[in-house]
Scaffold this active site. Structure first.
Site, PDB file in Angstrom:
ATOM      1  N   GLY A   1     -11.688  15.463  18.429  1.00 15.61           N
ATOM      2  CA  GLY A   1     -12.696  15.622  19.478  1.00 15.61           C
ATOM      3  C   GLY A   1     -13.916  14.727  19.299  1.00 15.61           C
TER       4      GLY A   1
ATOM      5  N   ASP B   1       4.385  -4.250   6.435  1.00 14.47           N
ATOM      6  CA  ASP B   1       4.912  -5.517   6.954  1.00 14.47           C
ATOM      7  C   ASP B   1       4.966  -6.620   5.906  1.00 14.47           C
ATOM      8  OD1 ASP B   1       2.177  -5.783   6.963  1.00 14.47           O
ATOM      9  OD2 ASP B   1       2.087  -6.779   8.912  1.00 14.47           O
TER      10      ASP B   1
ATOM     11  N   ILE C   1      -8.847   8.714  -0.034  1.00  9.38           N
ATOM     12  CA  ILE C   1      -8.239  10.045   0.129  1.00  9.38           C
ATOM     13  C   ILE C   1      -7.208  10.013   1.264  1.00  9.38           C
ATOM     14  CG2 ILE C   1     -10.194  11.392  -0.770  1.00  9.38           C
ATOM     15  CD1 ILE C   1     -10.757  12.193   2.167  1.00  9.38           C
TER      16      ILE C   1
ATOM     17  N   GLY D   1       0.842  -1.201   0.000  1.00  4.72           N
ATOM     18  CA  GLY D   1       0.000   0.000   0.000  1.00  4.72           C
ATOM     19  C   GLY D   1       0.870   1.242   0.000  1.00  4.72           C
TER      20      GLY D   1
ATOM     21  N   ARG E   1       1.295  -5.196  -5.614  1.00  8.16           N
ATOM     22  CA  ARG E   1       1.230  -6.401  -4.781  1.00  8.16           C
ATOM     23  C   ARG E   1       1.574  -7.552  -5.709  1.00  8.16           C
ATOM     24  NH1 ARG E   1      -2.787  -3.322  -1.655  1.00  8.16           N
ATOM     25  NH2 ARG E   1      -1.749  -3.059   0.332  1.00  8.16           N
TER      26      ARG E   1
ATOM     27  N   THR F   1       3.915   3.213   5.470  1.00  7.97           N
ATOM     28  CA  THR F   1       2.502   2.812   5.517  1.00  7.97           C
ATOM     29  C   THR F   1       1.729   3.825   6.345  1.00  7.97           C
ATOM     30  OG1 THR F   1       0.945   1.215   6.456  1.00  7.97           O
ATOM     31  CG2 THR F   1       3.123   1.180   7.385  1.00  7.97           C
TER      32      THR F   1
ATOM     33  N   ASP G   1      -0.713   3.134   8.173  1.00  9.32           N
ATOM     34  CA  ASP G   1      -1.367   2.461   9.309  1.00  9.32           C
ATOM     35  C   ASP G   1      -0.647   2.581  10.645  1.00  9.32           C
ATOM     36  OD1 ASP G   1      -3.490   1.581   7.771  1.00  9.32           O
ATOM     37  OD2 ASP G   1      -2.399  -0.196   7.110  1.00  9.32           O
TER      38      ASP G   1
ATOM     39  N   ASP H   1       1.529   0.629  11.853  1.00  8.51           N
ATOM     40  CA  ASP H   1       1.390  -0.688  12.491  1.00  8.51           C
ATOM     41  C   ASP H   1       2.652  -1.542  12.400  1.00  8.51           C
ATOM     42  OD1 ASP H   1       1.352  -1.087   9.791  1.00  8.51           O
ATOM     43  OD2 ASP H   1      -0.317  -2.489   9.792  1.00  8.51           O
TER      44      ASP H   1
ATOM     45  N   ARG I   1      -7.385  -1.806   9.112  1.00  9.38           N
ATOM     46  CA  ARG I   1      -8.000  -3.134   9.170  1.00  9.38           C
ATOM     47  C   ARG I   1      -7.669  -3.837  10.479  1.00  9.38           C
ATOM     48  NH1 ARG I   1      -6.312  -4.733   3.807  1.00  9.38           N
ATOM     49  NH2 ARG I   1      -7.703  -3.393   2.681  1.00  9.38           N
TER      50      ARG I   1
ATOM     51  N   SER J   1       5.706  -6.165   2.753  1.00  9.31           N
ATOM     52  CA  SER J   1       6.943  -5.861   2.019  1.00  9.31           C
ATOM     53  C   SER J   1       8.168  -6.277   2.835  1.00  9.31           C
ATOM     54  CB  SER J   1       7.007  -4.366   1.711  1.00  9.31           C
ATOM     55  OG  SER J   1       5.838  -3.987   1.016  1.00  9.31           O
TER      56      SER J   1
ATOM     57  N   ARG K   1      19.823  10.424  -2.729  1.00  4.28           N
ATOM     58  CA  ARG K   1      20.764  11.524  -2.474  1.00  4.28           C
ATOM     59  C   ARG K   1      21.858  11.115  -1.488  1.00  4.28           C
ATOM     60  NH1 ARG K   1      17.935  16.668  -4.063  1.00  4.28           N
ATOM     61  NH2 ARG K   1      17.436  16.073  -6.198  1.00  4.28           N
TER      62      ARG K   1
HETATM   63  P1  ADP Z   1       2.370  -3.929   2.781  1.00  3.27           P
HETATM   64  O1  ADP Z   1       3.838  -3.979   2.503  1.00  3.27           O
HETATM   65  O2  ADP Z   1       1.801  -2.559   2.628  1.00  3.27           O
HETATM   66  O3  ADP Z   1       2.025  -4.621   4.078  1.00  3.27           O
HETATM   67  P2  ADP Z   1       1.348  -6.290   1.354  1.00  3.27           P
HETATM   68  O4  ADP Z   1       1.014  -7.032   2.592  1.00  3.27           O
HETATM   69  O5  ADP Z   1       0.408  -6.336   0.233  1.00  3.27           O
HETATM   70  O6  ADP Z   1       1.634  -4.738   1.606  1.00  3.27           O
HETATM   71  O7  ADP Z   1       2.772  -6.855   0.850  1.00  3.27           O
HETATM   72  C1  ADP Z   1       3.393  -6.322  -0.282  1.00  3.27           C
HETATM   73  C2  ADP Z   1       4.072  -7.410  -1.061  1.00  3.27           C
HETATM   74  O8  ADP Z   1       5.109  -8.002  -0.281  1.00  3.27           O
HETATM   75  C3  ADP Z   1       3.203  -8.589  -1.461  1.00  3.27           C
HETATM   76  O9  ADP Z   1       2.396  -8.334  -2.575  1.00  3.27           O
HETATM   77  C4  ADP Z   1       4.261  -9.643  -1.764  1.00  3.27           C
HETATM   78  O10 ADP Z   1       4.824  -9.433  -3.045  1.00  3.27           O
HETATM   79  C5  ADP Z   1       5.314  -9.342  -0.711  1.00  3.27           C
HETATM   80  N1  ADP Z   1       5.160 -10.286   0.417  1.00  3.27           N
HETATM   81  C6  ADP Z   1       4.214 -10.283   1.363  1.00  3.27           C
HETATM   82  N2  ADP Z   1       4.360 -11.345   2.205  1.00  3.27           N
HETATM   83  C7  ADP Z   1       5.423 -12.030   1.754  1.00  3.27           C
HETATM   84  C8  ADP Z   1       6.097 -13.232   2.176  1.00  3.27           C
HETATM   85  N3  ADP Z   1       5.676 -13.918   3.237  1.00  3.27           N
HETATM   86  N4  ADP Z   1       7.176 -13.621   1.480  1.00  3.27           N
HETATM   87  C9  ADP Z   1       7.613 -12.929   0.411  1.00  3.27           C
HETATM   88  N5  ADP Z   1       7.031 -11.810  -0.043  1.00  3.27           N
HETATM   89  C10 ADP Z   1       5.951 -11.359   0.613  1.00  3.27           C
END
Ligand code: ADP
Length: 319
Positions: A185, A103, A250, A11, A72, A125, A127, A129, A171, A105, A25
């Protein structure tokens, strides 16, 4: 390390561009060449890789989205997919990779590192999180977008004596809802981390009306339930008239705030420093206003805990 790569994945979030700029840079400043991988892990598998120069990242610090595009990629979850990626990196003599994302990624970055290709994660991100950092890049901007919306909705809510339910992103993590609810508020904040009691909320809404409040604002994180679903629950528990706003995408866009730009600049630069010292398998973050690094494995094994004190405060202040 003489040559590194950078990609944005998952995301998107405002401030990813500022992070890409910082990586490019800082690396060039330190005598390291940088290659951009376009389209996240999908681009890595397909070899969409181009050299980035100082000018490639000019005029982007203030822009939302990501000039490297994001994606993704299911194929990257397979060993074969990752091997293709590693071959493409090696074909360009790239020796390390900065992964800017959430997470999911980070899981990809850890898998690459464990396959012998050093990666460093930068938390991008909205989030907020990710463990190991108090703030993720994009959270502050998303928060300000939500607050701007709440302020506007408050104007119309007070003109018409209505209960407004605002659904925000989150989520699994309630940070956006909690911080925006506190800063905006809101009377009630619903987050995935804490169960809610509709009767308690109904009593609070009614007592507010009894003491002359003309409107109420309720923030619902999407992970709890949809705003429309929650509005039905409120209407049947109180017979109040409700209106629902779903803020949606947005929250992902817009020019990053100064905070996110500075955060992205600091974290992006530190990621390069780590790779230059051959310290792959790390994720950068901010803790007590200090730039820190933790192992990707640790970051992924911990659950980022919501600040429950802040939640309690929001309840105390919204009586
Ligand atoms: P975010 O990074 O925002 O949490 P996603 O959860 O969609 O987004 O993960 C982004 C991409 O990271 C996935 O589409 C996939 O290509 C890769 N990815 C996610 N989980 C794994 C995993 N367990 N092993 C390898 N690549 C992963």
């Amino acid at each position: 390390m003489k040559r590194i790569g950078v990609l944005t994945s998952g995301g998107d979030s405002p401030g990813m561009n500022a992070a890409v700029r910082a990586v490019v840079r800082k690396a060039i400043h330190d005598g390291i060449e940088v290659y951009g991988i376009y389209g996240g892990y999908t681009g890595l598998i397909h070899g969409n890789i181009e050299k980035l120069e100082l000018g490639s990242v000019g005029d982007i610090i203030h822009r939302g989205g990501t000039i490297l595009y994001s994606a993704r990629c299911e194929e990257f979850k397979t060993e074969e997919g990752r091997q293709k990626g590693i071959e493409n990196l090696k074909a360009h003599q790239i020796e390390g990779l900065v992964v800017i994302g959430g997470d999911g990624s980070y899981r990809g970055a850890l898998a690459l590192t464990e396959a012998g290709f050093p990666c460093v994660g930068v938390p991008g991100t909205i989030d907020n999180d990710i463990a190991g950092t108090q703030y993720t890049i994009g959270f502050d901007t998303a928060l300000n977008t939500v607050i701007d919306a709440i302020d506007k909705i408050r104007d119309t809510a007070s003109s018409h004596e209505r209960t407004f339910i605002i659904e925000v992103m989150g989520r699994d993590a309630g940070d956006i809802a909690l911080w925006a609810g506190l800063a905006g508020g809101a009377e009630t904040i619903l987050i995935p981390e804490v169960n809610y009691d509709i009767d308690e909320i109904a009593t609070k809404l009614k007592s507010g009306l009894d003491r002359g409040k003309r409107h109420s604002i309720i923030i619902v994180a999407e992970g709890v339930c949809s705003g429309i679903e929650f509005a039905k629950q409120v209407e049947s528990a109180t017979s109040l008239e409700t209106r629902v706003s779903v803020l949606g995408h947005i929250q992902r866009g817009g020019s990053p705030t100064a905070f996110d730009r500075v955060l992205a600049s600091r974290l992006g630069a530190h990621a390069v420093e780590l790779l230059a010292k051959e310290k792959g398998g790390q994720a950068v973050g901010l803790n007590n206003n200090q730039v820190v690094a933790n192992s990707l494995r640790d970051v992924l094994s911990q659950h980022n805990r919501l600040d429950l004190d802040l939640y309690e405060l929001s309840r105390e202040l919204s009586i």
